[in-house]
Design an enzyme around this catalytic site. Structure first.
Site, PDB file in Angstrom:
ATOM      1  N   GLY A   5      18.375  19.690  -8.789  1.00 18.42           N
ATOM      2  CA  GLY A   5      19.282  19.622  -9.929  1.00 18.42           C
ATOM      3  C   GLY A   5      19.660  18.174 -10.188  1.00 18.42           C
ATOM      4  CB  CYS A   6      22.721  16.715 -11.617  1.00 18.67           C
ATOM      5  SG  CYS A   6      23.459  15.106 -11.927  1.00 18.67           S
ATOM      6  CG  PHE A   7      19.862  11.808  -9.884  1.00 20.15           C
ATOM      7  CD1 PHE A   7      21.014  11.509 -10.569  1.00 20.15           C
ATOM      8  CD2 PHE A   7      18.665  11.311 -10.376  1.00 20.15           C
ATOM      9  CE1 PHE A   7      21.009  10.738 -11.724  1.00 20.15           C
ATOM     10  CE2 PHE A   7      18.630  10.519 -11.521  1.00 20.15           C
ATOM     11  CZ  PHE A   7      19.814  10.244 -12.195  1.00 20.15           C
ATOM     12  CD1 TRP A   8      24.476  11.020 -10.748  1.00 23.23           C
ATOM     13  CD2 TRP A   8      25.817  12.257 -12.033  1.00 23.23           C
ATOM     14  NE1 TRP A   8      24.534  10.428 -11.992  1.00 23.23           N
ATOM     15  CE2 TRP A   8      25.345  11.168 -12.803  1.00 23.23           C
ATOM     16  CE3 TRP A   8      26.668  13.164 -12.633  1.00 23.23           C
ATOM     17  CZ2 TRP A   8      25.711  10.974 -14.123  1.00 23.23           C
ATOM     18  CZ3 TRP A   8      27.027  12.971 -13.957  1.00 23.23           C
ATOM     19  CH2 TRP A   8      26.552  11.883 -14.689  1.00 23.23           C
ATOM     20  CE1 TYR A 148      26.985  18.169 -13.841  1.00 26.14           C
ATOM     21  CE2 TYR A 148      27.150  16.959 -11.770  1.00 26.14           C
ATOM     22  CZ  TYR A 148      26.484  17.856 -12.591  1.00 26.14           C
ATOM     23  OH  TYR A 148      25.330  18.450 -12.145  1.00 26.14           O
TER      24      TYR A 148
END
Length: 170
Positions: A5-8, A148
Site C-alpha cells: 500500500g502507501c509507503f508511508w 492520513y
C-alpha cells in the site's frame, strides 16, 4: 523491497523497529523511466510504492521483518489498501535472487495461516529501484498531525506495538 500500500505506512513501522538501519521509500516494478509521485499515483507507470528495508540480522531476524510486513497491511486485497486503490498500492515482495524468492514464498505460506482469504501478494524479480522524493522519506515523523497519519498510520503502529513490542524502539 516490500510493497504494502502507501509507503508511508511501512516506512513508519520499520523506522521504529530495532535493528533496522535504513528505510527508503520509493518505486519499483514498473516500466516508466524515472517515475515520480504524481505519475505513479496515476496508476499508469506500473510501479508500486515500496520500501527498501535494510536491517541487522544479529538484532532482528528476517522472519520478524517479514511477519511485520504481513501485519502492517492486508495482503488479501488485490491492488488496494483501504482507501488507496490501484496497482501502485499492490501487495508485493521484490526479490534480488533465488534465495530471497524462497524466503519470501515461505513467509507467505506462514502468513497464510493468519488470514481467512488467500494472500495475493506478488513475489516478483526486483527491477530498478527509484527512491521517492525527499518529502516522502520519514513522512510520519515529519507530519504526525496530518490526517492520513492520524487515521491510517497510527492504528498500524498500535497494532505493531501490540504484537511486536519487543522489536520496537520506545
Amino acid at each position: 523491497m516490500l510493497g504494502g500500500g502507501c509507503f508511508w505506512c511501512l516506512d513508519a513501522v520499520y523506522r521504529k523497529t530495532k535493528g533496522v538501519t535504513e528505510v527508503v521509500s520509493g518505486y519499483t516494478g514498473g516500466q516508466t523511466k524515472n517515475p515520480f509521485y504524481e505519475a505513479v499515483c496515476s496508476g499508469t507507470t506500473g510501479h508500486a510504492e515500496v520500501v527498501a528495508v535494510t536491517f541487522d540480522e544479529e538484532v532482528i531476524p528476517e522472519d520478524v521483518i517479514l511477519e511485520m510486513f504481513f501485519l502492517s497491511h492486508d495482503p488479501t486485497t488485490l491492488n488496494r489498501q483501504g482507501y488507496d486503490v490501484g496497482t501502485q498500492y499492490r501487495s508485493a515482495m521484490f526479490y534480488a535472487d533465488g534465495q530471497q524468492r524462497e524466503v519470501f514464498e515461505a513467509a507467505i505460506a506462514r502468513a497464510q495461516e493468519s488470514w481467512n482469504d488467500p494472500i495475493v501478494t506478488e513475489v516478483v524479480p526486483l527491477g530498478e529501484f527509484h527512491p521517492a522524493e525527499e518529502y516522502h522519506q520519514d513522512f510520519y515523523a515529519k507530519h504526525p498531525e496530518q490526517g492520513y497519519c492520524q487515521v491510517i498510520i497510527n492504528p498500524k503502529l498500535a497494532k505493531a506495538r501490540k504484537y511486536y513490542a519487543q522489536w520496537l524502539a520506545a
